[in-house]
Design a protein around this motif. Structure first.
Motif, mmCIF file in Angstrom:
data_model
loop_
_atom_site.group_PDB
_atom_site.id
_atom_site.type_symbol
_atom_site.label_atom_id
_atom_site.label_comp_id
_atom_site.label_asym_id
_atom_site.label_seq_id
_atom_site.Cartn_x
_atom_site.Cartn_y
_atom_site.Cartn_z
ATOM 1 N N THR A 61 0.819 -1.222 0.000
ATOM 2 C CA THR A 61 0.000 0.000 0.000
ATOM 3 C C THR A 61 0.850 1.268 0.000
ATOM 4 O OG1 THR A 61 -0.163 0.108 2.426
ATOM 5 C CG2 THR A 61 -1.880 -1.141 1.256
ATOM 6 N N HIS A 62 2.024 1.200 0.644
ATOM 7 C CA HIS A 62 2.931 2.350 0.668
ATOM 8 C C HIS A 62 4.303 1.897 1.125
ATOM 9 C CE1 HIS A 62 1.525 2.235 4.840
ATOM 10 N NE2 HIS A 62 2.404 3.140 5.209
ATOM 11 N N HIS A 63 5.259 2.788 1.105
ATOM 12 C CA HIS A 63 6.666 2.408 1.184
ATOM 13 C C HIS A 63 7.206 2.229 2.597
ATOM 14 C CE1 HIS A 63 7.083 6.673 2.158
ATOM 15 N NE2 HIS A 63 8.288 6.392 2.605
ATOM 16 N N HIS A 64 6.428 2.507 3.638
ATOM 17 C CA HIS A 64 6.988 2.451 4.998
ATOM 18 C C HIS A 64 7.521 1.056 5.344
ATOM 19 C CE1 HIS A 64 4.762 6.294 6.523
ATOM 20 N NE2 HIS A 64 5.922 6.568 5.968
ATOM 21 N N GLY A 65 8.577 1.065 6.170
ATOM 22 C CA GLY A 65 9.283 -0.162 6.494
ATOM 23 C C GLY A 65 8.412 -1.243 7.112
ATOM 24 N N ASP A 66 7.427 -0.839 7.893
ATOM 25 C CA ASP A 66 6.560 -1.843 8.517
ATOM 26 C C ASP A 66 5.528 -2.406 7.537
ATOM 27 O OD1 ASP A 66 5.377 0.805 8.721
ATOM 28 O OD2 ASP A 66 3.850 -0.059 10.022
ATOM 29 N N HIS A 67 5.626 -2.004 6.261
ATOM 30 C CA HIS A 67 4.723 -2.528 5.227
ATOM 31 C C HIS A 67 5.467 -3.250 4.110
ATOM 32 C CE1 HIS A 67 1.152 -0.367 6.857
ATOM 33 N NE2 HIS A 67 2.142 0.259 7.458
ATOM 34 N N VAL A 68 6.746 -2.929 3.946
ATOM 35 C CA VAL A 68 7.534 -3.551 2.866
ATOM 36 C C VAL A 68 8.735 -4.330 3.412
ATOM 37 C CG1 VAL A 68 6.876 -1.680 1.297
ATOM 38 C CG2 VAL A 68 9.101 -1.576 2.456
ATOM 39 N N GLY A 120 -1.844 11.120 1.517
ATOM 40 C CA GLY A 120 -2.114 11.833 2.772
ATOM 41 C C GLY A 120 -1.164 11.346 3.852
ATOM 42 N N HIS A 121 -1.277 10.059 4.196
ATOM 43 C CA HIS A 121 -0.306 9.454 5.119
ATOM 44 C C HIS A 121 1.073 9.502 4.461
ATOM 45 C CE1 HIS A 121 1.382 6.712 8.078
ATOM 46 N NE2 HIS A 121 1.685 5.840 7.142
ATOM 47 N N THR A 122 1.135 9.038 3.211
ATOM 48 C CA THR A 122 2.315 9.248 2.367
ATOM 49 C C THR A 122 1.829 9.792 1.027
ATOM 50 O OG1 THR A 122 2.237 7.031 1.385
ATOM 51 C CG2 THR A 122 3.542 7.285 3.414
ATOM 52 N N GLY A 144 -4.121 -0.153 4.223
ATOM 53 C CA GLY A 144 -2.821 0.201 4.799
ATOM 54 C C GLY A 144 -2.953 1.122 5.987
ATOM 55 N N ASP A 145 -2.317 2.278 5.915
ATOM 56 C CA ASP A 145 -2.345 3.253 7.013
ATOM 57 C C ASP A 145 -3.170 4.487 6.634
ATOM 58 O OD1 ASP A 145 -0.663 1.564 8.400
ATOM 59 O OD2 ASP A 145 1.109 2.846 8.220
ATOM 60 N N THR A 146 -4.127 4.333 5.712
ATOM 61 C CA THR A 146 -4.973 5.482 5.365
ATOM 62 C C THR A 146 -6.164 5.551 6.312
ATOM 63 O OG1 THR A 146 -4.263 5.539 3.074
ATOM 64 C CG2 THR A 146 -6.407 6.510 3.551
HETATM 65 ZN ZN ZN Z 1 2.763 3.918 7.268
#
Ligand code: ZN
Ligand code: FE
Length: 265
Positions: A61-68, A120-122, A144-146
């Motif tokens: 969903t986005h590039h943050h470390g806790d997601h990829v 928004g979040h990213t 994700g984190d939206t």
């Molecule tokens: Zn995030």
């Protein structure tokens, strides 16, 4: 941990715990599997083994470390798996091969997900929405984190206006859509929510339910989008109670004020 009521005959969804409060979602159909936002590889590898399934796709969903964080290790085990992510995240998602924009679609087995561009979040955040293919079954939203259960992601790379626009897109989906958000933040989100929308009876009863569920150490994800529409202050910028709490009227300003209050909470 399995989600006991996952109803679809064509795609099972397994919720895996990772780190302190992340959820990884493993989609399973036949002997194929796809993973949404692998925080880390090991829980995914364990579940794939248990299911006897092969990983064919990673949906980020986005590039943050806790997601990829698990992408590379999963690719080392499953080199043919395809990594999907936002076109706007080019260069920020390990192994990314498919660059998605809002309105694109991706397929997994018999299922098709529509991509929502939800910055928004990213600045590159996307959500995956699998519309139901069986009557009376829910759609599945991986956001994700939206959008969180009872809350929303922090605005690290976007503005309140962008986030209102993003959440407006998600808010249009059917009430029975299941919201598979990436963190178990629901209790702390609702603890804040009652400070800005405390007279809302739906919110009061949800808060009590979630407190009890967490006491039993039960997960509160997925939630239903209809519940979010009635109780999540970050989908309710046009409600008089939230406008009063913000002492503002205009959607992006109401949202921005409430988001700011949550940041300080
Ligand atoms: Zn995030
Ligand atoms: Fe996260």
């Amino acid at each position: 941990m399995d989600v006991p009521d996952a109803p679809s005959l064509t795609m099972q969804i397994h919720r895996l715990n990772a780190w302190s409060d992340n959820y990884i979602f493993l989609l399973h159909a036949g002997n194929a599997a796809a993973v949404v936002d692998p925080t880390e590889a090991q829980p995914v590898l364990d579940k794939l083994n248990e299911l006897g399934a092969e990983l064919v796709a990673i949906f980020n969903t986005h590039h943050h470390g806790d997601h990829v964080g698990g992408n590379q290790k999963l690719l080392a085990q499953y080199p043919d798996a395809t990594v999907y992510g936002s076109d706007t995240d080019q260069g920020r998602i390990p192994g990314q091969e498919v660059f998605l924009n809002g309105g694109d679609t991706v397929t997994f087995g018999e299922r098709t997900a529509k991509i929502f561009f939800v910055p928004g979040h990213t600045r590159g955040h996307i959500a995956y929405y699998f519309a139901p293919i069986e009557e009376n079954h829910p759609g599945e939203l991986f956001c994700g984190d939206t959008l969180f259960a009872g809350g929303c992601g922090r605005l690290f790379e976007g503005t309140p206006a962008q986030m209102v626009d993003s959440l407006s897109k998600l808010r249009q989906l059917p009430d029975n859509t299941r919201v598979w958000c990436a963190h178990e933040y629901t209790l702390s989100n609702l603890k804040f929510a009652v400070t800005v929308d405390g007279q809302n009876p739906d919110l009061q009863s949800r808060y009590a339910q979630v407190q009890a569920a967490r006491q039993r150490q039960e997960a509160t994800v997925p939630s239903l989008l209809g519940t979010e529409k009635k109780t999540n202050p970050f989908l309710r910028w046009d409600q008089p109670a939230l406008q009063a709490a913000a002492n503002l009227q205009e959607p992006a300003r109401v949202f921005g004020r409430i988001r700011g209050m949550k940041d300080m909470f």
